[in-house]
Structure formats: structure tokens, C-alpha cells
Design a protein around this motif. Structure first.
Motif: not given
Length: 288
Positions: A146-159
Motif C-alpha cells: 500500500t502506498s499513498a495515492e498521490r505524490p508526497l515528494w516535492q521537487g528534487d531528491f537529495h542525498a
């Protein structure tokens, strides 16, 4: 004076704008050249689209709308078959549906073979550990179902740490002389006690010690995308907690199946493992 028809037609074509060339492609992938293990940003440009169904290599693609276009952050598993594949895309509009499926060649990424020595219990777990390993496997399977049904990330990913990443993703690993698996994450040279931060925003779905992973944190970024952080010496977040990009998760360590202190960082999408370093290089600043 009469102008020959062929000359007239040629002149018209020379001064007629090339509308077909000006139109953006309806389905684009970034990067355009696809390697096994690579994350991909899929963009669908169809004005008036109401919904999109997608599937690639047996994995469902969930799209989200942004400024009139539709996007999905997906990818190809590190162990995906090399050669032609079909990216299935069905767009639904008020006038019906349109099939925008296209062929996508998958190229071989060249990975190394590495040899490591770890405690024997992590290569051939003792009988008393089998029940724990089985329970943890079932727990992880449930979490990833199961995963959230919308994107929770915002913008670029960071190390997740300010430390050097080794060229370890995709390495075929020999543990104590036996081929155990393909390395499905990136290892960072982080000493014990190095602060670890969330690579992007999401919800913590795992924050507990596990047999192989050691002290482990997993963040759900929505639509089947997760980042995994392993071998902590200390965990500072709880399951169900919402985090933002850069929030502290804990301290790196050497717990679980390790040869020494480091942070193992993995990216998982719909059960496919993607190269975290390639994800860091993607420009996602305008999406979502």
C-alpha cells in the motif's frame, strides 16, 4: 505568366510553418535513453486528458496531473530483461480513449562483481532466526503493498548524508564466497553517528530493527515510490510520522549485514529497485 504547379507547390511548402515538428511529443521519457536500473520521468501531453492508465514491464504506472500535463516517476528494475519493452499508455478524454503505447529499448548497464566477508549468520541464518526473518519478510511485503495515492515528494531528491557515495549499485555480491544477491542500493561512506536526513518528503512506514537491514527507516513518497535507509546506530523517527526533505531520521551505524559503518540508501518503485545516484541527478524542481 503561369507558374508551373510543381514550382508553386514547392514555394508554398517552403514558407508553410512545420506545425507537426512544432508539436511536442505526446509521451516522453527523461532520460531518453533507458538503462536497466534507471529511474525515469514519464510525461504525457494530451490536452483535455481526464485520466491515464499506464503499465510497464508488468508494473502499474500511476500518473498525476500538473499544469495540464500528466507525470509519473517510474523506472526499470536493476534486473530487468535487456532489449525491447512496451510502455503501455492509454489516455481517456471526453471523446473516448487514445492508445499512446510505445516501444522502449532497455540497455544493459555494466555493474561490477564484489566480494565481501560478513558474519556467517547473515549468509546462512541459524534456525532460531528463521521465524524472525519470515515475520519481517511478511511485514515488509504488507508495507510495500500500500502506498499513498498521490505524490508526497516535492521537487528534487537529495542525498541523505554529507558523505561520499560508492559505485556499488547493481554490484553482484559474493558473501563469504557465495553469490547472494545484486546490490540494490547505494552505499555512503558514513561513520557511526553521521546524521541521516530524509531524501524527500513523505511518511515513515518502517522505523525499526530488522535482521538483515539492521536499524532501518523506510519513507513512502506516494504512488509506489519508497526510499530505504539501513544500518542506523540510532533511529529518531516513528512509523506514521510525516517528514519533509532534509528532516533528521537518525544516525548512521553498522547494524545488520555489514562489513563496517556506512549508510545503505535504496530507491524502490513498484517492487523495482532503481539507482539512487541517478535519481539525485534528475531535475524534478518543477514537479509536482
Amino acid at each position: 505568366m503561369r507558374i508551373p504547379a510543381l514550382v508553386f507547390l514547392s514555394a508554398v511548402l517552403a514558407f508553410t510553418p512545420n506545425f507537426a515538428a512544432a508539436q511536442p511529443a505526446k509521451v516522453t521519457l527523461t532520460p531518453a535513453i533507458v538503462y536497466a536500473g534507471a529511474p525515469e520521468l514519464i510525461r504525457v501531453h494530451v490536452p483535455g486528458a481526464r485520466s491515464i492508465d499506464g503499465e510497464w514491464l508488468g508494473r502499474k504506472i500511476a500518473f498525476f496531473a500538473k499544469d495540464g500535463d500528466w507525470f509519473a516517476l517510474a523506472g526499470v528494475d536493476v534486473e530487468a530483461p535487456i532489449g525491447p519493452s512496451t510502455l503501455h499508455v492509454i489516455v481517456r478524454t471526453a471523446n473516448g480513449s487514445e492508445d499512446l503505447s510505445r516501444s522502449v529499448p532497455i540497455l544493459q548497464a555494466h555493474y561490477r562483481t564484489g566480494t565481501l566477508t560478513v558474519a556467517p549468520k547473515f549468509v546462512e541464518p541459524p534456525a532460531e532466526a528463521q521465524a524472525r526473518i519470515k515475520a519481517e519478510s511478511e511485514f515488509k511485503e504488507k508495507v510495500f503493498s500500500t502506498s499513498a495515492e498521490r505524490p508526497l515528494w516535492q521537487g528534487d531528491f537529495h542525498a541523505p548524508v554529507t558523505a561520499e557515495a560508492t559505485d556499488s549499485f547493481g554490484t553482484r555480491r559474493m558473501f563469504n564466497g557465495k553469490l547472494a544477491s545484486v546490490h540494490k542500493g547505494a552505499d555512503f561512506r558514513a561513520g557511526v553517528g553521521t546524521p541521516v536526513h530524509a531524501g524527500n518528503s513523505g511518511v515513515v512506514v518502517i522505523a525499526r530493527p530488522l535482521y538483515f537491514e539492521g536499524n532501518c527507516v523506510v519513507i513512502d513518497h506516494g504512488l509506489g515510490l519508497y526510499t530505504l535507509y539501513m544500518h542506523f546506530s540510532r533511529i529518531d523517527v516513528k512509523e506514521g510520522q510525516r517528514v519533509k526533505s532534509g528532516d533528521p531520521l537518525g544516525l548512521s551505524g553498522a547494524t545488520g549485514r555489514v562489513t563496517g559503518p556506512h549508510l545503505h540508501w535504496a530507491v524502490r518503485w513498484q517492487n523495482a529497485y532503481l539507482d539512487p545516484i541517478k535519481l539525485l541527478k534528475m531535475d524534478l524542481s518543477e514537479i509536482p
